[in-house]
Design a protein around this motif. Structure first.
Motif, PDB file in Angstrom:
ATOM      1  N   GLN A  94      30.590  42.883  45.230  1.00 53.38           N
ATOM      2  CA  GLN A  94      31.677  43.807  44.914  1.00 53.38           C
ATOM      3  C   GLN A  94      31.241  45.263  45.077  1.00 53.38           C
ATOM      4  OE1 GLN A  94      30.859  41.065  43.062  1.00 53.38           O
ATOM      5  NE2 GLN A  94      32.618  39.928  43.891  1.00 53.38           N
ATOM      6  N   ALA A  95      30.010  45.552  44.693  1.00 47.53           N
ATOM      7  CA  ALA A  95      29.504  46.919  44.850  1.00 47.53           C
ATOM      8  C   ALA A  95      29.409  47.297  46.325  1.00 47.53           C
ATOM      9  CB  ALA A  95      28.137  47.051  44.179  1.00 47.53           C
ATOM     10  N   GLY A  98      32.875  47.826  47.665  1.00 50.81           N
ATOM     11  CA  GLY A  98      33.452  49.018  47.072  1.00 50.81           C
ATOM     12  C   GLY A  98      33.042  50.303  47.759  1.00 50.81           C
ATOM     13  N   ARG A  99      31.880  50.309  48.454  1.00 47.06           N
ATOM     14  CA  ARG A  99      31.435  51.525  49.110  1.00 47.06           C
ATOM     15  C   ARG A  99      31.822  51.557  50.590  1.00 47.06           C
ATOM     16  NH1 ARG A  99      28.907  51.093  53.527  1.00 47.06           N
ATOM     17  NH2 ARG A  99      27.655  52.938  53.204  1.00 47.06           N
TER      18      ARG A  99
END
Length: 235
Positions: A94-95, A98-99
């Motif tokens: 997810q990280a 997300g970027r």
């Protein structure tokens, strides 16, 4: 879709098509637990090395402020100073996703485009075996390798990755050793990140019997020649 996001989006959401009578589908990329290791390979015109370094350092500084980042390191190939790898570790899938729309990534691609030999190559992995991430130290020997196996060789590759990691963690001079498997459905592609205290330790590792045995088993399945390159850390 912006160029810097295209591979991340594909790696994040592409799942194999289910065909009647085919083997069971592989897990989706987002279902694989653990941190995400992203390597971006960059090659620019030799005369533009300084400009590329400036752009990559600016990217690193900005990206290190983003949520979910564990580490971002820049490596310059030994003997070929116009070739680089940006090695990123993100807390989880997810990280990483997300970027994908970050202004820093867009700015980097825009800065590199006029001077690059080819578009940046982005690959996303998970840690299959080895040591957890820790920041690299200048002066150590950094080695980044690529291997891909074809013709049903994925189980052989994964078994080899485990045996190589187990052997390396017991050897003199081993600082960090990560066997990274590419996200599904590309699990026949892998990268190894090695960090050794000296070149002598790295050479001894390559000449050891466990390494010889692992590559003898993989040899008949190699899709491309084994690619092993040395790098230095860019501060």
């Amino acid at each position: 879709m912006k160029p810097v996001h295209r591979f991340i989006a594909i790696a994040a959401f592409m799942a194999p098509t289910i065909v009647l009578g085919a083997p069971a589908p592989q897990p989706s990329p987002e279902s694989v637990p653990g941190p995400r290791y992203m390597m971006t390979h960059i090659e620019v015109a030799p005369s533009e090395t300084a400009k590329a370094l400036t752009a990559m350092k600016a990217y690193r500084e900005a990206a290190l402020k983003e949520p979910g980042v564990t580490g971002i390191d820049l490596f310059q190939e030994t003997g070929h100073p116009s070739r680089f790898i940006i090695s990123e570790v993100w807390r989880d899938h997810q990280a990483l996703v997300g970027r994908a729309d970050s202004a820093a990534g867009t700015a980097l691609i825009a800065a590199l485009k006029p001077i690059e030999f080819k578009p940046a190559d982005i690959r996303v992995h998970f840690l299959y075996a080895g040591t957890p991430y820790k920041a690299p130290r200048a002066g150590n020997v950094m080695v980044i390798s690529h291997v891909d196996l074809c013709c049903g060789g994925t189980p052989v590759l994964e078994a080899a990755m485990k045996s190589l990691a187990e052997a390396a963690t017991k050897e003199r001079g081993m600082v960090r050793y990560e066997m990274l498997d590419q996200l599904p459905p590309r699990q026949n592609h892998a990268r190894a990140y090695e960090e050794w205290a000296s070149e002598q330790d790295w050479v001894a590792h390559n000449l050891s019997q466990p390494v010889r045995d692992a590559f003898a088993k993989m040899q008949e399945y190699l899709g491309t020649p084994y690619d092993q390159r040395l790098y230095r850390l860019v501060n």
